[in-house]
Design an enzyme around this catalytic site. Structure first.
Site, PDB file in Angstrom:
ATOM      1  N   LYS A   1      57.594  70.522  20.864  1.00 41.52           N
ATOM      2  CA  LYS A   1      56.297  70.881  20.300  1.00 41.52           C
ATOM      3  C   LYS A   1      55.176  70.595  21.319  1.00 41.52           C
ATOM      4  O   LYS A   1      54.332  71.455  21.587  1.00 41.52           O
ATOM      5  CB  LYS A   1      56.066  70.068  19.020  1.00 41.52           C
ATOM      6  CG  LYS A   1      54.771  70.385  18.343  1.00 41.52           C
ATOM      7  CD  LYS A   1      54.614  69.609  17.057  1.00 41.52           C
ATOM      8  CE  LYS A   1      53.339  70.059  16.358  1.00 41.52           C
ATOM      9  NZ  LYS A   1      52.871  69.118  15.389  1.00 41.52           N
TER      10      LYS A   1
ATOM     11  N   HIS B   1      46.412  49.123  21.140  1.00 43.41           N
ATOM     12  CA  HIS B   1      46.018  47.723  21.326  1.00 43.41           C
ATOM     13  C   HIS B   1      45.023  47.264  20.274  1.00 43.41           C
ATOM     14  O   HIS B   1      43.976  46.690  20.587  1.00 43.41           O
ATOM     15  CB  HIS B   1      45.438  47.522  22.744  1.00 43.41           C
ATOM     16  CG  HIS B   1      45.814  46.216  23.344  1.00 43.41           C
ATOM     17  ND1 HIS B   1      44.929  45.402  23.984  1.00 43.41           N
ATOM     18  CD2 HIS B   1      47.004  45.567  23.392  1.00 43.41           C
ATOM     19  CE1 HIS B   1      45.539  44.315  24.399  1.00 43.41           C
ATOM     20  NE2 HIS B   1      46.809  44.396  24.052  1.00 43.41           N
TER      21      HIS B   1
ATOM     22  N   HIS C   1      36.470  47.546  30.376  1.00 41.27           N
ATOM     23  CA  HIS C   1      37.555  48.018  29.495  1.00 41.27           C
ATOM     24  C   HIS C   1      38.520  48.824  30.369  1.00 41.27           C
ATOM     25  O   HIS C   1      39.213  48.265  31.212  1.00 41.27           O
ATOM     26  CB  HIS C   1      36.909  48.838  28.364  1.00 41.27           C
ATOM     27  CG  HIS C   1      37.780  49.150  27.188  1.00 41.27           C
ATOM     28  ND1 HIS C   1      39.086  48.729  27.065  1.00 41.27           N
ATOM     29  CD2 HIS C   1      37.524  49.868  26.048  1.00 41.27           C
ATOM     30  CE1 HIS C   1      39.577  49.176  25.912  1.00 41.27           C
ATOM     31  NE2 HIS C   1      38.652  49.879  25.278  1.00 41.27           N
TER      32      HIS C   1
ATOM     33  N   LYS D   1      33.027  38.687  39.028  1.00 42.68           N
ATOM     34  CA  LYS D   1      34.096  39.056  38.080  1.00 42.68           C
ATOM     35  C   LYS D   1      35.182  39.741  38.875  1.00 42.68           C
ATOM     36  O   LYS D   1      34.900  40.640  39.681  1.00 42.68           O
ATOM     37  CB  LYS D   1      33.568  40.034  37.033  1.00 42.68           C
ATOM     38  CG  LYS D   1      33.095  39.364  35.769  1.00 42.68           C
ATOM     39  CD  LYS D   1      34.114  39.428  34.626  1.00 42.68           C
ATOM     40  CE  LYS D   1      33.866  38.335  33.600  1.00 42.68           C
ATOM     41  NZ  LYS D   1      33.024  38.758  32.504  1.00 42.68           N
TER      42      LYS D   1
ATOM     43  N   MET E   1      38.176  42.182  38.668  1.00 38.75           N
ATOM     44  CA  MET E   1      38.697  43.146  37.702  1.00 38.75           C
ATOM     45  C   MET E   1      40.221  43.138  37.659  1.00 38.75           C
ATOM     46  O   MET E   1      40.870  43.018  38.686  1.00 38.75           O
ATOM     47  CB  MET E   1      38.178  44.543  38.030  1.00 38.75           C
ATOM     48  CG  MET E   1      36.683  44.628  37.941  1.00 38.75           C
ATOM     49  SD  MET E   1      36.121  44.150  36.293  1.00 38.75           S
ATOM     50  CE  MET E   1      34.387  43.979  36.548  1.00 38.75           C
ATOM     51  N   GLY E   2      40.739  43.273  36.425  1.00 43.69           N
ATOM     52  CA  GLY E   2      42.190  43.219  36.260  1.00 43.69           C
ATOM     53  C   GLY E   2      42.667  41.827  35.880  1.00 43.69           C
ATOM     54  O   GLY E   2      43.868  41.583  35.775  1.00 43.69           O
TER      55      GLY E   2
ATOM     56  N   HIS F   1      41.316  38.299  29.609  1.00 43.36           N
ATOM     57  CA  HIS F   1      41.443  39.144  28.423  1.00 43.36           C
ATOM     58  C   HIS F   1      40.690  38.538  27.246  1.00 43.36           C
ATOM     59  O   HIS F   1      40.625  37.321  27.114  1.00 43.36           O
ATOM     60  CB  HIS F   1      42.914  39.335  28.034  1.00 43.36           C
ATOM     61  CG  HIS F   1      43.098  40.527  27.153  1.00 43.36           C
ATOM     62  ND1 HIS F   1      42.991  40.447  25.793  1.00 43.36           N
ATOM     63  CD2 HIS F   1      43.299  41.822  27.463  1.00 43.36           C
ATOM     64  CE1 HIS F   1      43.154  41.653  25.289  1.00 43.36           C
ATOM     65  NE2 HIS F   1      43.344  42.516  26.272  1.00 43.36           N
TER      66      HIS F   1
ATOM     67  N   ARG G   1      51.872  42.871  28.922  1.00 49.62           N
ATOM     68  CA  ARG G   1      52.073  44.134  29.641  1.00 49.62           C
ATOM     69  C   ARG G   1      52.154  43.909  31.138  1.00 49.62           C
ATOM     70  O   ARG G   1      52.718  44.724  31.874  1.00 49.62           O
ATOM     71  CB  ARG G   1      50.927  45.098  29.300  1.00 49.62           C
ATOM     72  CG  ARG G   1      50.838  45.396  27.815  1.00 49.62           C
ATOM     73  CD  ARG G   1      49.527  46.050  27.430  1.00 49.62           C
ATOM     74  NE  ARG G   1      48.371  45.180  27.680  1.00 49.62           N
ATOM     75  CZ  ARG G   1      47.118  45.511  27.430  1.00 49.62           C
ATOM     76  NH1 ARG G   1      46.840  46.685  26.931  1.00 49.62           N
ATOM     77  NH2 ARG G   1      46.127  44.677  27.689  1.00 49.62           N
TER      78      ARG G   1
ATOM     79  N   ASP H   1      45.924  45.880  33.651  1.00 47.24           N
ATOM     80  CA  ASP H   1      45.381  46.770  34.672  1.00 47.24           C
ATOM     81  C   ASP H   1      45.717  46.402  36.105  1.00 47.24           C
ATOM     82  O   ASP H   1      45.769  47.271  36.972  1.00 47.24           O
ATOM     83  CB  ASP H   1      43.848  46.836  34.535  1.00 47.24           C
ATOM     84  CG  ASP H   1      43.442  47.533  33.255  1.00 47.24           C
ATOM     85  OD1 ASP H   1      44.086  48.531  32.913  1.00 47.24           O
ATOM     86  OD2 ASP H   1      42.502  47.061  32.588  1.00 47.24           O
TER      87      ASP H   1
HETATM   88  C1  LIG Z   1      38.410  41.131  29.758  1.00 51.68           C
HETATM   89  C2  LIG Z   1      37.102  40.376  29.718  1.00 51.68           C
HETATM   90  C3  LIG Z   1      35.947  41.373  29.497  1.00 51.68           C
HETATM   91  C4  LIG Z   1      37.166  39.386  28.570  1.00 51.68           C
HETATM   92  O1  LIG Z   1      35.904  38.846  28.463  1.00 51.68           O
HETATM   93  P1  LIG Z   1      35.594  37.598  27.545  1.00 51.68           P
HETATM   94  O2  LIG Z   1      36.506  37.522  26.383  1.00 51.68           O
HETATM   95  O3  LIG Z   1      34.144  37.687  27.258  1.00 51.68           O
HETATM   96  O4  LIG Z   1      35.992  36.385  28.453  1.00 51.68           O
HETATM   97  P2  LIG Z   1      34.938  35.488  29.150  1.00 51.68           P
HETATM   98  O5  LIG Z   1      34.152  36.377  30.043  1.00 51.68           O
HETATM   99  O6  LIG Z   1      34.228  34.715  28.072  1.00 51.68           O
HETATM  100  O7  LIG Z   1      35.807  34.505  30.023  1.00 51.68           O
HETATM  101  C5  LIG Z   1      35.653  33.100  30.044  1.00 51.68           C
HETATM  102  C6  LIG Z   1      35.297  32.616  31.435  1.00 51.68           C
HETATM  103  O8  LIG Z   1      36.211  33.138  32.396  1.00 51.68           O
HETATM  104  C7  LIG Z   1      35.496  33.890  33.363  1.00 51.68           C
HETATM  105  N1  LIG Z   1      36.233  35.105  33.633  1.00 51.68           N
HETATM  106  C8  LIG Z   1      36.835  35.891  32.717  1.00 51.68           C
HETATM  107  N2  LIG Z   1      37.401  36.951  33.304  1.00 51.68           N
HETATM  108  C9  LIG Z   1      37.135  36.809  34.616  1.00 51.68           C
HETATM  109  C10 LIG Z   1      37.449  37.578  35.729  1.00 51.68           C
HETATM  110  N3  LIG Z   1      38.135  38.702  35.605  1.00 51.68           N
HETATM  111  N4  LIG Z   1      37.035  37.177  36.939  1.00 51.68           N
HETATM  112  C11 LIG Z   1      36.337  36.039  37.078  1.00 51.68           C
HETATM  113  N5  LIG Z   1      36.009  35.257  36.041  1.00 51.68           N
HETATM  114  C12 LIG Z   1      36.405  35.638  34.838  1.00 51.68           C
HETATM  115  C13 LIG Z   1      34.168  34.222  32.722  1.00 51.68           C
HETATM  116  O9  LIG Z   1      33.174  34.461  33.683  1.00 51.68           O
HETATM  117  C14 LIG Z   1      33.913  33.033  31.880  1.00 51.68           C
HETATM  118  O10 LIG Z   1      33.431  32.010  32.699  1.00 51.68           O
HETATM  119  P3  LIG Z   1      32.216  31.084  32.195  1.00 51.68           P
HETATM  120  O11 LIG Z   1      32.753  30.383  30.992  1.00 51.68           O
HETATM  121  O12 LIG Z   1      31.955  30.212  33.363  1.00 51.68           O
HETATM  122  O13 LIG Z   1      31.103  32.022  31.861  1.00 51.68           O
HETATM  123  C15 LIG Z   1      36.870  39.587  31.022  1.00 51.68           C
HETATM  124  O14 LIG Z   1      37.968  38.747  31.247  1.00 51.68           O
HETATM  125  C16 LIG Z   1      36.631  40.500  32.188  1.00 51.68           C
HETATM  126  O15 LIG Z   1      35.507  40.921  32.426  1.00 51.68           O
HETATM  127  N6  LIG Z   1      37.708  40.818  32.969  1.00 51.68           N
HETATM  128  C17 LIG Z   1      37.585  41.748  34.057  1.00 51.68           C
HETATM  129  C18 LIG Z   1      37.583  43.176  33.537  1.00 51.68           C
HETATM  130  C19 LIG Z   1      38.948  43.627  33.091  1.00 51.68           C
HETATM  131  O16 LIG Z   1      39.931  43.405  33.769  1.00 51.68           O
HETATM  132  N7  LIG Z   1      38.971  44.301  31.936  1.00 51.68           N
HETATM  133  C20 LIG Z   1      40.196  44.851  31.395  1.00 51.68           C
HETATM  134  C21 LIG Z   1      40.561  44.131  30.144  1.00 51.68           C
HETATM  135  S1  LIG Z   1      42.168  44.610  29.574  1.00 51.68           S
END
Ligand SMILES: CC(C)(COP(=O)(O)OP(=O)(O)OC[C@H]1O[C@@H](n2cnc3c(N)ncnc32)[C@H](O)[C@@H]1OP(=O)(O)O)[C@@H](O)C(=O)NCCC(=O)NCCS
Length: 373
Positions: free
Chosen positions: A70, A185, A220, A253, A255-256, A259, A268, A310
């Site tokens: 399909k 998710h 995200h 920050k 990336m990757g 969470h 994952r 990621d």
């Molecule tokens: C995923 C994400 C948005 C979750 O955010 P959150 O739940 O708000 O987590 P927090 O930002 O409160 O994290 C707690 C602490 O860890 C730090 N931290 C979290 N992710 C980080 C990262 N990727 N790099 C560096 N520091 C990080 C934060 O700065 C924070 O520090 P602080 O307490 O001194 O301010 C965050 O981890 C992030 O921005 N990651 C990078 C983007 C990413 O990979 N996104 C895909 C998600 S599947």
């Protein structure tokens, strides 16, 4: 008075019910309709998982064959959509291409009745890889590709259109696993967007278009591309160590990593990391995979931050010669399943989603005549 939720970003707040997935609760940490994602990634293909998410149970062989056939029949794009895609410039953001493609398809093949929801979803599932590859190949290579390939899977269809040749078994399998890992998710930002839109009784294309816009952000879906930009600039494990240490010092920050729900690991990650290692061996990589591993080690050692889904997707996609700008659109091709299933779930027991806000603005006041302001 309404209760004000504590915690920024609605962390930890239950905002509704779902029977589609659990995140951070049971098994390895992620389940779809009761199945551990690791089990699914090892023993099923993406179309089986899509079927599971839409129907609540895995298909038998006959049902899977029918479903794949399909989807195969729905890969072609209408001429009007191709015309629109051809107008989008080469330097456009590919997520904007996905958003426009989805929205345009909604104009051409509108969901006029909710009884069409599965049909419209299947169409999007089959057409999304065609949309992004048609635009990419037209704008970058100047060719109008044939989107109706006879490939057996969504992942192989994508790679075939992108590279103009049938993918290897290994690459098809990695695409399958990747699409499975990204499929669903729970109440993440883009899915919640889709549900809010669905709660107004809007159409499927609007719900999915809104979700694509939400997934576009680097916090995200955009994280896999940002991870690629980081690792491609690292020329040795020592350089990786130095760079990450510097970034941490500057409080950048990375990336990757990290969470919003998982606190110690993302289930994952181990799965895609294994496939990235296999692909590295396949292409003879001596840099991207080892620098990625070193980044992971430094982040854990220094901050107890772990790779999310990621991070190792970046090297895995790169080893398959997928351009970085197409990483997040692949996520769309997969997560569409979760989004659409949540839209259907919301519709099945709907009340408009309309939270309240705590007012923190100025006290009540009256308008001063404009001449006196
Ligand atoms: C995923 C994400 C948005 C979750 O955010 P959150 O739940 O708000 O987590 P927090 O930002 O409160 O994290 C707690 C602490 O860890 C730090 N931290 C979290 N992710 C980080 C990262 N990727 N790099 C560096 N520091 C990080 C934060 O700065 C924070 O520090 P602080 O307490 O001194 O301010 C965050 O981890 C992030 O921005 N990651 C990078 C983007 C990413 O990979 N996104 C895909 C998600 S599947």
């Amino acid at each position: 008075m309404a209760k004000v939720l504590s915690g920024a970003g609605l962390r930890g707040q239950v905002a509704g019910k779902t029977s589609l997935s659990t995140v951070g609760k049971t098994g390895s940490g992620l389940t779809y309709c009761g199945y551990d994602v690791k089990d699914l990634a090892e023993n099923t293909c993406f179309e089986e998982v899509a079927y599971l998410i839409f129907n609540g149970d895995l298909p038998n062989q006959g049902e899977l064959n029918d479903y794949k056939a399909k989807l195969k029949g729905l890969r072609g794009l209408p001429a009007a959509l191709k015309t629109v895609l051809e107008q989008i410039p080469k330097d456009a953001h590919p997520m904007d291409v996905m958003r426009t493609g989805c929205s345009m398809l909604g104009n051409l093949e509108m969901e006029s009745d909710f009884s069409q929801q599965q049909e419209k979803t299947d169409r999007l599932l089959a057409a999304f890889p065609s949309i992004i590859c048609y635009w990419y190949r037209f704008s970058h290579d100047g060719v109008r590709i044939e989107t109706e390939t006879d490939d057996d899977s969504v992942g192989a269809h994508f790679l075939h259109m992108l590279h103009d040749k049938k993918p290897s078994e290994l690459h098809s399998r990695v695409m399958d696993v990747s699409l499975i890992l990204y499929a669903e998710h729970e109440f993440n930002a883009s899915t919640f967007t889709a549900r809010v839109c669905a709660s107004t009784l809007s159409d499927m294309h609007s719900c999915i278009t809104g979700a694509i816009g939400t997934l576009r952000g680097p916090l995200h879906g955009g994280a896999n591309e940002a991870a690629m930009e980081l690792i491609e600039g690292l020329n040795s494990v020592e350089h990786a160590e130095e760079t990450i240490m510097g970034m941490l010092e500057r409080k950048d920050k990375i990336m990757g990593f990290g969470h919003a729900i998982y606190s110690e690991s993302d289930p994952r990650n181990g799965i895609i990391k294994e496939w990235s290692e296999k692909l590295a061996a396949d292409v003879g990589d001596k840099r991207l995979y080892p620098v990625s591993v070193r980044c992971e080690e430094v982040m854990w050692r220094e901050k107890k931050l772990f790779c999310n889904a990621d991070f190792f997707h970046a090297s895995a996609y790169n080893f398959m010669n997928i351009p970085t700008k197409l990483f997040t659109p692949i996520f769309v091709c997969s997560r569409l399943t979760g989004w659409a299933a949540h839209v259907m779930e919301q519709r099945s027991d709907n009340r408009i989603i309309r939270p309240s806000a705590e007012y923190v603005g100025v006290e009540p006041r009256t308008v001063t005549a404009i001449s006196e302001r």
